[in-house]
Write an enzyme that holds these catalytic residues in place. Structure first.
Site, PDB file in Angstrom:
ATOM      1  N   GLY A  20       3.863   8.557  -4.239  1.00 36.82           N
ATOM      2  CA  GLY A  20       5.179   7.960  -4.051  1.00 36.82           C
ATOM      3  C   GLY A  20       5.954   7.882  -5.351  1.00 36.82           C
ATOM      4  O   GLY A  20       5.440   8.201  -6.433  1.00 36.82           O
ATOM      5  N   VAL A  22       7.050   5.220  -7.079  1.00 36.24           N
ATOM      6  CA  VAL A  22       6.511   4.249  -8.038  1.00 36.24           C
ATOM      7  C   VAL A  22       5.135   4.673  -8.522  1.00 36.24           C
ATOM      8  O   VAL A  22       4.828   4.578  -9.718  1.00 36.24           O
ATOM      9  CB  VAL A  22       6.457   2.843  -7.409  1.00 36.24           C
ATOM     10  CG1 VAL A  22       5.742   1.856  -8.328  1.00 36.24           C
ATOM     11  CG2 VAL A  22       7.868   2.342  -7.098  1.00 36.24           C
ATOM     12  N   ARG A  47      -2.207  11.976   4.744  1.00 29.76           N
ATOM     13  CA  ARG A  47      -1.223  13.062   4.698  1.00 29.76           C
ATOM     14  C   ARG A  47      -1.175  13.726   3.327  1.00 29.76           C
ATOM     15  O   ARG A  47      -0.871  14.908   3.205  1.00 29.76           O
ATOM     16  CB  ARG A  47       0.182  12.535   5.041  1.00 29.76           C
ATOM     17  CG  ARG A  47       0.346  12.005   6.430  1.00 29.76           C
ATOM     18  CD  ARG A  47       1.811  11.726   6.734  1.00 29.76           C
ATOM     19  NE  ARG A  47       2.442  10.886   5.722  1.00 29.76           N
ATOM     20  CZ  ARG A  47       2.417   9.559   5.727  1.00 29.76           C
ATOM     21  NH1 ARG A  47       1.770   8.918   6.691  1.00 29.76           N
ATOM     22  NH2 ARG A  47       3.022   8.864   4.784  1.00 29.76           N
ATOM     23  N   SER A  48      -1.452  12.943   2.289  1.00 29.37           N
ATOM     24  CA  SER A  48      -1.374  13.462   0.918  1.00 29.37           C
ATOM     25  C   SER A  48      -2.726  13.825   0.330  1.00 29.37           C
ATOM     26  O   SER A  48      -2.796  14.382  -0.768  1.00 29.37           O
ATOM     27  CB  SER A  48      -0.695  12.424   0.015  1.00 29.37           C
ATOM     28  OG  SER A  48       0.614  12.151   0.452  1.00 29.37           O
ATOM     29  N   CYS A 138      11.972  -5.822  -7.599  1.00 25.10           N
ATOM     30  CA  CYS A 138      12.656  -5.234  -8.748  1.00 25.10           C
ATOM     31  C   CYS A 138      13.882  -6.031  -9.180  1.00 25.10           C
ATOM     32  O   CYS A 138      14.098  -6.262 -10.376  1.00 25.10           O
ATOM     33  CB  CYS A 138      13.054  -3.796  -8.442  1.00 25.10           C
ATOM     34  SG  CYS A 138      13.813  -3.558  -6.832  1.00 25.10           S
ATOM     35  N   SER A 168      16.965   4.495  -5.059  1.00 24.01           N
ATOM     36  CA  SER A 168      15.534   4.709  -5.293  1.00 24.01           C
ATOM     37  C   SER A 168      14.709   3.491  -4.924  1.00 24.01           C
ATOM     38  O   SER A 168      13.505   3.612  -4.674  1.00 24.01           O
ATOM     39  CB  SER A 168      15.270   5.110  -6.748  1.00 24.01           C
ATOM     40  OG  SER A 168      15.856   4.178  -7.635  1.00 24.01           O
ATOM     41  N   HIS A 251      19.089  -0.646 -11.326  1.00 32.03           N
ATOM     42  CA  HIS A 251      19.788  -1.741 -10.653  1.00 32.03           C
ATOM     43  C   HIS A 251      20.695  -2.460 -11.648  1.00 32.03           C
ATOM     44  O   HIS A 251      20.346  -2.622 -12.832  1.00 32.03           O
ATOM     45  CB  HIS A 251      18.798  -2.759 -10.095  1.00 32.03           C
ATOM     46  CG  HIS A 251      18.022  -2.282  -8.911  1.00 32.03           C
ATOM     47  ND1 HIS A 251      18.271  -1.092  -8.262  1.00 32.03           N
ATOM     48  CD2 HIS A 251      16.986  -2.871  -8.236  1.00 32.03           C
ATOM     49  CE1 HIS A 251      17.425  -0.964  -7.248  1.00 32.03           C
ATOM     50  NE2 HIS A 251      16.638  -2.029  -7.212  1.00 32.03           N
TER      51      HIS A 251
END
Length: 351
Positions: A20, A22, A47-48, A138, A168, A251
């Site tokens: 992912g 992060v 899946r990965s 965040c 993001s 941000h």
């Protein structure tokens, strides 16, 4: 930055959610900051599994979280989604791993510390209760970084904050949607929203996460709950409005605080300038302030500018805060927790 540890040996680390947005930055930061790793395991969903990720001079083969054995893993950095953390973080903790979880799943549990290392590092010591440390949201992280030195100096009664949050923060699909919508509009085609509730390109959406019964969104309530927990002050009042803007990374926040005792803008500037992890850019001229694109994106600090006294309140201070939401807002804060944990609380760890 070289991380100096008092330990005689390196430790095994797992990054859960490694494929992912992060998780990828977590792996990069472990390398950049020379974290004392023995083995590093990239872990993700089925899946990965089998994918390869570069780390230092080698390739890591992604392992399936469902069958991953956490035995012998000292620290696991989790960022797989709240429902996945709910299932697998306790399993990792039961195997003796200290989990640093970047999701919202454990933030509000009384027996799990919620930590920003520059703000409340002592709370890390509470990890032993359940073997889990929560990483804050965040938007909260960058705000409390700017609040902390003022809070310690004169106290804070109330915080009004409006956020301007990058896509993001919603993940890779949100980034891709902004890209696709922008291209579509430039080519005279409609921008169809699939990930965001309304068109994101060239727009501003006053909604992040789901609405609560009180009319605030969950993202906004996160800022209330988390600020109170991190500062250990249930009396501090926080009034947030969280907004998604068509920015990829970084941000921004307009923060308006009411202090318990009068403090000048100059004093606040000095306090912030001396606080670890904060960089002040506050020149009263064109461009004399930090922005998400030019300062925050790709960089570690929390940047503060537009520091001034509130015209409408005798003890009011206003400032502007920007930070990379994937780095300090997520991955970096998690790695910093791991560094502090290892140095101050796990010096006797035997693996």
């Amino acid at each position: 930055m070289h991380f100096e540890t008092e330990m005689d040996k390196k430790v095994n680390v797992a990054v859960v959610g490694a494929t992912g947005e992060v998780g990828g930055v977590m792996l990069s930061l472990l390398e950049e900051r020379d974290f004392p790793t023995a083995e590093v395991h990239a872990v993700a969903s089925s899946r990965s599994a089998g994918k390869r990720i570069e780390f230092k001079a080698e390739e890591l083969v992604v392992k399936d979280l469902a069958s991953f054995d956490f035995s012998g893993i000292a620290i696991a950095l989790f960022s797989p989604g709240a429902s996945v953390s709910a299932l697998h973080a306790p399993r990792a903790a039961a195997a003796g791993t200290v989990v640093i979880d970047n999701t919202s799943r454990f933030r509000y549990d009384d027996d799990i510390p919620l930590v920003v290392p520059e703000v409340n590092p002592a709370a890390i010591g509470q990890y032993a209760k359940r073997g889990i440390i929560a990483n804050p949201n965040c938007s909260t992280i960058q705000m409390v970084m700017a609040l902390k030195p003022v809070y310690d100096a004169v106290g804070i009664e109330r915080v009004n904050v409006a956020t301007y949050q990058a896509v993001s923060g919603k993940g890779k699909k949100a980034i891709e949607e902004l890209e696709q919508q922008t291209i579509a509009l430039f080519n005279g085609k409609p921008a169809l929203p699939m990930v965001h509730p309304r068109q994101m390109a060239f727009n501003v959406l006053p909604q992040i996460d789901v609405f609560q019964e009180n009319g605030y969104t969950r993202e906004e309530m996160k800022m209330v709950w988390e600020t109170q927990k991190i500062l250990d002050d249930d009396a501090i009042r926080v009034n947030p409005t969280c907004v998604r803007v068509p920015v990829f990374y970084g941000h921004s926040e307009a923060v308006h605080i009411e202090t318990k005792e009068k403090i000048s803008a100059a004093e606040v500037r000095t306090l912030l300038d001396g606080f670890p992890g904060v960089v002040v850019i506050d020149e009263r001229e064109d461009g004399g302030y930090p922005t998400a694109v030019t300062e925050a994106s790709g960089h570690d600090p929390v940047f503060v500018g537009r520091i001034r006294e509130d015209l409408s309140h005798p003890r009011g201070i206003n400032f502007w805060v920007v930070s990379d939401n994937i780095r300090k807002g997520a991955a970096l804060n998690s790695v910093q927790i791991a560094e502090y944990l290892l140095k101050h609380f796990m010096a006797a760890y035997k693996g």
